[in-house]
Design an enzyme around this catalytic site. Structure first.
Site, PDB file in Angstrom:
ATOM      1  N   THR A 128       7.729  18.139 -56.628  1.00 29.91           N
ATOM      2  CA  THR A 128       7.743  19.607 -56.430  1.00 29.91           C
ATOM      3  C   THR A 128       9.426  20.112 -57.171  1.00 29.91           C
ATOM      4  OG1 THR A 128       8.445  21.349 -54.638  1.00 29.91           O
ATOM      5  CG2 THR A 128       8.739  18.859 -54.208  1.00 29.91           C
ATOM      6  N   ASP A 129       9.513  21.387 -57.490  1.00 30.39           N
ATOM      7  CA  ASP A 129      10.879  21.917 -57.882  1.00 30.39           C
ATOM      8  C   ASP A 129      11.846  21.882 -56.901  1.00 30.39           C
ATOM      9  OD1 ASP A 129       9.747  23.932 -56.591  1.00 30.39           O
ATOM     10  OD2 ASP A 129       9.704  25.507 -58.206  1.00 30.39           O
ATOM     11  N   GLU A 130      11.312  21.626 -55.500  1.00 29.97           N
ATOM     12  CA  GLU A 130      12.200  21.989 -54.444  1.00 29.97           C
ATOM     13  C   GLU A 130      13.164  20.560 -54.462  1.00 29.97           C
ATOM     14  OE1 GLU A 130      11.004  23.183 -50.659  1.00 29.97           O
ATOM     15  OE2 GLU A 130       9.450  24.542 -51.509  1.00 29.97           O
ATOM     16  N   TYR A 153      11.731  18.348 -45.718  1.00 34.31           N
ATOM     17  CA  TYR A 153      10.471  18.284 -46.870  1.00 34.31           C
ATOM     18  C   TYR A 153      10.936  17.932 -48.334  1.00 34.31           C
ATOM     19  CZ  TYR A 153       7.101  19.738 -50.216  1.00 34.31           C
ATOM     20  OH  TYR A 153       6.378  19.866 -51.401  1.00 34.31           O
ATOM     21  N   LYS A 157      10.451  14.263 -50.212  1.00 34.89           N
ATOM     22  CA  LYS A 157       9.533  14.476 -51.664  1.00 34.89           C
ATOM     23  C   LYS A 157      10.806  13.777 -52.686  1.00 34.89           C
ATOM     24  CE  LYS A 157       6.112  15.909 -52.700  1.00 34.89           C
ATOM     25  NZ  LYS A 157       4.814  15.215 -52.679  1.00 34.89           N
TER      26      LYS A 157
HETATM   27  P1  NAD Z   1      -1.573  20.689 -48.142  1.00 34.64           P
HETATM   28  O1  NAD Z   1      -0.560  20.416 -46.966  1.00 34.64           O
HETATM   29  O2  NAD Z   1      -2.442  21.776 -48.546  1.00 34.64           O
HETATM   30  O3  NAD Z   1      -2.490  19.303 -48.347  1.00 34.64           O
HETATM   31  C1  NAD Z   1      -1.960  18.171 -48.230  1.00 34.64           C
HETATM   32  C2  NAD Z   1      -3.225  17.104 -47.902  1.00 34.64           C
HETATM   33  O4  NAD Z   1      -2.731  15.837 -47.556  1.00 34.64           O
HETATM   34  C3  NAD Z   1      -4.024  17.445 -46.747  1.00 34.64           C
HETATM   35  O5  NAD Z   1      -5.575  17.693 -46.867  1.00 34.64           O
HETATM   36  C4  NAD Z   1      -3.698  16.398 -45.576  1.00 34.64           C
HETATM   37  O6  NAD Z   1      -4.837  16.121 -44.591  1.00 34.64           O
HETATM   38  C5  NAD Z   1      -3.358  15.400 -46.589  1.00 34.64           C
HETATM   39  N1  NAD Z   1      -2.426  14.231 -45.875  1.00 34.64           N
HETATM   40  C6  NAD Z   1      -1.347  14.458 -45.132  1.00 34.64           C
HETATM   41  N2  NAD Z   1      -0.824  13.343 -44.707  1.00 34.64           N
HETATM   42  C7  NAD Z   1      -1.963  12.441 -45.126  1.00 34.64           C
HETATM   43  C8  NAD Z   1      -1.758  11.170 -44.792  1.00 34.64           C
HETATM   44  N3  NAD Z   1      -0.896  10.388 -44.172  1.00 34.64           N
HETATM   45  N4  NAD Z   1      -2.706  10.217 -45.521  1.00 34.64           N
HETATM   46  C9  NAD Z   1      -3.750  11.030 -46.333  1.00 34.64           C
HETATM   47  N5  NAD Z   1      -3.770  12.243 -46.391  1.00 34.64           N
HETATM   48  C10 NAD Z   1      -2.623  13.065 -45.970  1.00 34.64           C
HETATM   49  O7  NAD Z   1      -0.516  20.447 -49.545  1.00 34.64           O
HETATM   50  P2  NAD Z   1      -0.573  21.197 -50.928  1.00 34.64           P
HETATM   51  O8  NAD Z   1       0.034  22.440 -50.971  1.00 34.64           O
HETATM   52  O9  NAD Z   1      -2.138  20.970 -51.561  1.00 34.64           O
HETATM   53  O10 NAD Z   1       0.116  19.951 -51.671  1.00 34.64           O
HETATM   54  C11 NAD Z   1      -0.217  18.870 -52.316  1.00 34.64           C
HETATM   55  C12 NAD Z   1       0.861  18.267 -53.064  1.00 34.64           C
HETATM   56  O11 NAD Z   1       1.583  19.015 -53.962  1.00 34.64           O
HETATM   57  C13 NAD Z   1       2.147  17.703 -52.148  1.00 34.64           C
HETATM   58  O12 NAD Z   1       2.312  16.380 -52.311  1.00 34.64           O
HETATM   59  C14 NAD Z   1       2.858  18.899 -52.136  1.00 34.64           C
HETATM   60  O13 NAD Z   1       4.320  18.362 -52.109  1.00 34.64           O
HETATM   61  C15 NAD Z   1       2.856  19.275 -53.707  1.00 34.64           C
HETATM   62  N6  NAD Z   1       3.216  20.311 -54.295  1.00 34.64           N
HETATM   63  C16 NAD Z   1       2.920  21.542 -53.551  1.00 34.64           C
HETATM   64  C17 NAD Z   1       3.219  22.778 -54.242  1.00 34.64           C
HETATM   65  C18 NAD Z   1       2.628  24.104 -53.634  1.00 34.64           C
HETATM   66  O14 NAD Z   1       2.955  25.076 -53.948  1.00 34.64           O
HETATM   67  N7  NAD Z   1       1.454  23.937 -52.636  1.00 34.64           N
HETATM   68  C19 NAD Z   1       3.952  22.887 -55.312  1.00 34.64           C
HETATM   69  C20 NAD Z   1       4.417  21.769 -55.791  1.00 34.64           C
HETATM   70  C21 NAD Z   1       4.038  20.512 -55.485  1.00 34.64           C
HETATM   71  O1  DAU Z   2       8.437  25.260 -54.603  1.00 36.08           O
HETATM   72  C1  DAU Z   2       7.084  24.443 -54.391  1.00 36.08           C
HETATM   73  C2  DAU Z   2       7.073  24.337 -53.023  1.00 36.08           C
HETATM   74  O2  DAU Z   2       6.402  25.629 -52.686  1.00 36.08           O
HETATM   75  C3  DAU Z   2       5.934  23.173 -52.605  1.00 36.08           C
HETATM   76  O3  DAU Z   2       6.728  21.965 -52.592  1.00 36.08           O
HETATM   77  C4  DAU Z   2       5.885  23.355 -50.876  1.00 36.08           C
HETATM   78  O4  DAU Z   2       4.823  22.233 -50.779  1.00 36.08           O
HETATM   79  C5  DAU Z   2       5.145  24.746 -50.880  1.00 36.08           C
HETATM   80  O5  DAU Z   2       5.095  24.907 -49.412  1.00 36.08           O
HETATM   81  C6  DAU Z   2       6.140  25.844 -51.276  1.00 36.08           C
HETATM   82  O6  DAU Z   2       7.262  25.825 -50.463  1.00 36.08           O
HETATM   83  P1  DAU Z   2       7.974  27.330 -49.971  1.00 36.08           P
HETATM   84  O7  DAU Z   2       8.867  27.003 -48.806  1.00 36.08           O
HETATM   85  O8  DAU Z   2       8.456  27.866 -51.337  1.00 36.08           O
HETATM   86  O9  DAU Z   2       6.779  28.258 -49.324  1.00 36.08           O
HETATM   87  P2  DAU Z   2       6.221  29.092 -48.445  1.00 36.08           P
HETATM   88  O10 DAU Z   2       5.051  29.569 -48.629  1.00 36.08           O
HETATM   89  O11 DAU Z   2       6.634  28.449 -47.192  1.00 36.08           O
HETATM   90  O12 DAU Z   2       7.554  30.124 -48.693  1.00 36.08           O
HETATM   91  C7  DAU Z   2       7.458  31.163 -49.711  1.00 36.08           C
HETATM   92  C8  DAU Z   2       8.900  32.018 -49.569  1.00 36.08           C
HETATM   93  O13 DAU Z   2       8.220  32.918 -48.656  1.00 36.08           O
HETATM   94  C9  DAU Z   2       9.797  31.311 -49.081  1.00 36.08           C
HETATM   95  O14 DAU Z   2      11.175  32.081 -49.750  1.00 36.08           O
HETATM   96  C10 DAU Z   2      10.057  31.454 -47.762  1.00 36.08           C
HETATM   97  C11 DAU Z   2       9.239  32.833 -47.558  1.00 36.08           C
HETATM   98  N1  DAU Z   2       8.541  33.207 -46.348  1.00 36.08           N
HETATM   99  C12 DAU Z   2       7.500  32.366 -46.099  1.00 36.08           C
HETATM  100  C13 DAU Z   2       6.616  32.399 -44.875  1.00 36.08           C
HETATM  101  C14 DAU Z   2       5.399  31.450 -44.520  1.00 36.08           C
HETATM  102  C15 DAU Z   2       8.589  34.406 -45.406  1.00 36.08           C
HETATM  103  O15 DAU Z   2       9.434  35.034 -45.909  1.00 36.08           O
HETATM  104  N2  DAU Z   2       7.818  34.585 -44.518  1.00 36.08           N
HETATM  105  C16 DAU Z   2       6.834  33.484 -44.008  1.00 36.08           C
HETATM  106  O16 DAU Z   2       6.119  33.950 -42.930  1.00 36.08           O
END
Ligand code: NAD
Ligand code: DAU
Length: 342
Positions: A128-130, A153, A157
């Site tokens: 992730t970019d985080e 988190y 990562k």
């Molecule tokens: P998500 O939370 O929707 O899905 C995570 C999945 O992992 C779920 O199906 C969960 O059941 C499974 N899981 C959790 N713990 C586990 C374990 N111990 N063993 C096996 N499975 C397990 O997450 P997402 O948004 O689909 O993110 C997927 C990946 O991409 C993550 O690694 C996250 O860090 C990364 N990522 C997410 C975003 C985003 O914006 N959502 C952006 C960049 C990177």
């Molecule tokens: O940047 C990549 C990341 O993006 C991934 O690695 C993470 O898995 C994914 O959860 C996401 O993280 P963020 O914290 O950026 O996403 P989130 O949707 O939780 O929040 C997006 C922005 O919105 C953040 O600035 C917090 C804000 N927010 C979020 C929620 C849930 C609100 O203002 N209100 C809310 O209720």
């Protein structure tokens, strides 16, 4: 990279299930073993007809389980691993960091260790970019930006990324890391900003905006992220990191107003609530490396992607009902009850 048997972890989550569907549609010669623990964020309903495919084998279990992972790698003669599985929600990591370390760090270490033992050809870590921390008003993260994670988190990562690097450097394991910005699209669990706002707005519930709403995220359509991961898995250079981004920066409040306009709902639904502790101010990705070296580019512009996403949530109430049963109400009340309006 010639891979016929691929272990996808976390394939019942948001990005993983979109990735599984993409590969079943586009790669007829690849079988997928999908290992997912089905935590609150994983749902078999997200896989739908993928579960009927003879090229998709779903296994319920944890990436932290060495016996299970070792068994899968040998039983299915796995030659590549793409690790999506993680605890992924920043807010949850603030209230309960332990499981983030167990899954994101311990689980990744276990996959690397077992994968190396089984002699897999390539390991791709979905990062992730985080990991880069937070930006001021100018600039963007490149692959050489120093890692400076701020939340439990992102710290977990980052630790996983370091382990992937260490396995490449120490043992010569073939590894690739992708670091993507915020994804949006169908099948995202409604704890994340976009689906939460769509769901609350359609029910005329208040939309909780953290702090001043001016935090900036770079939004990428999930299908574009999946395509980037597959491209990096197939053609990326071993040991490299590839940033993936949408070049689409938006302040949270602008994004929420866009959703409200689409739904024909009033801005008065927005409620400013107590900020997320340690809230990163701005993320922006320089994705020129993957564009230049691997020829990947985002295909879905934000207007199209957000319109399709909102439409998807409006027509898939059944999926939403399924995923918000269980622990969701307790989570929501605990998370937002204590925030209150400011
Ligand atoms: P998500 O939370 O929707 O899905 C995570 C999945 O992992 C779920 O199906 C969960 O059941 C499974 N899981 C959790 N713990 C586990 C374990 N111990 N063993 C096996 N499975 C397990 O997450 P997402 O948004 O689909 O993110 C997927 C990946 O991409 C993550 O690694 C996250 O860090 C990364 N990522 C997410 C975003 C985003 O914006 N959502 C952006 C960049 C990177
Ligand atoms: O940047 C990549 C990341 O993006 C991934 O690695 C993470 O898995 C994914 O959860 C996401 O993280 P963020 O914290 O950026 O996403 P989130 O949707 O939780 O929040 C997006 C922005 O919105 C953040 O600035 C917090 C804000 N927010 C979020 C929620 C849930 C609100 O203002 N209100 C809310 O209720």
């Amino acid at each position: 990279m010639d891979c016929k048997s691929l272990l996808v972890t976390g394939g019942a989550g948001f990005i993983g299930c979109n990735f599984v569907r993409l590969l079943l549609e586009t790669e007829p010669d690849v079988q997928i073993i999908n290992l997912d623990a089905l935590t609150y964020a994983g749902n078999l309903a997200s896989l739908g007809d993928c579960l009927d495919s003879p090229r998709h084998h779903f296994v319920k279990g944890s990436i932290t389980n060495p016996e299970l992972v070792g068994f899968i790698l040998r039983e299915y003669a796995v030659d590549g691993i793409i690790n999506f599985a993680a605890e992924s929600h920043v807010d949850r990591s603030i209230t309960g960091p332990q499981v983030f370390v167990e899954t994101n760090v311990g689980g990744t270490l276990n996959l690397l260790h077992e994968g190396r033992g089984a002699g897999i050809k390539r390991f791709l870590q979905v990062s992730t970019d985080e990991v880069y921390g937070s930006l001021g008003p100018e600039g963007a993260f490149s692959e050489t930006t120093a890692l400076s994670p701020n939340s439990p988190y992102s710290a977990s990562k980052t630790s996983a990324d370091h382990l992937v690097h260490a396995f490449h450097h120490t043992y010569g394991m073939d590894t690739v890391i992708t670091r993507c910005s915020n994804n949006y699209g169908p099948l995202q669990f409604p704890e994340k900003l976009i689906p939460l706002m769509i769901m609350n707005a359609t029910q005329d519930k208040s939309l909780p905006i953290y702090g001043d709403g001016l935090n900036v995220r770079d939004w990428l359509y999930v299908g574009d992220h999946c395509a980037a991961i597959w491209r990096a898995f197939q053609a990326g250079k071993s040991g490299e990191v590839y940033n993936v981004g949408g070049n689409n920066e938006l302040a949270n409040i602008e994004l929420v107003k866009t959703i409200l306009r689409h739904l024909g709902k009033p801005e008065s639904l927005m409620t400013f609530v107590k900020d997320r502790p340690g809230h990163d101010r701005r993320y922006a990705i320089d994705a020129s490396k993957i564009e230049r070296d691997l020829g990947w580019r985002p295909q879905v512009d934000f207007d199209t992607g957000i319109t399709q996403t909102i439409q998807w949530y409006l027509t898939n109430q059944e999926w939403l009902d399924q995923v918000v049963s269980g622990e969701y109400q307790t989570y929501y009340e605990a998370m937002y009850g204590r925030r209150g309006a400011v």
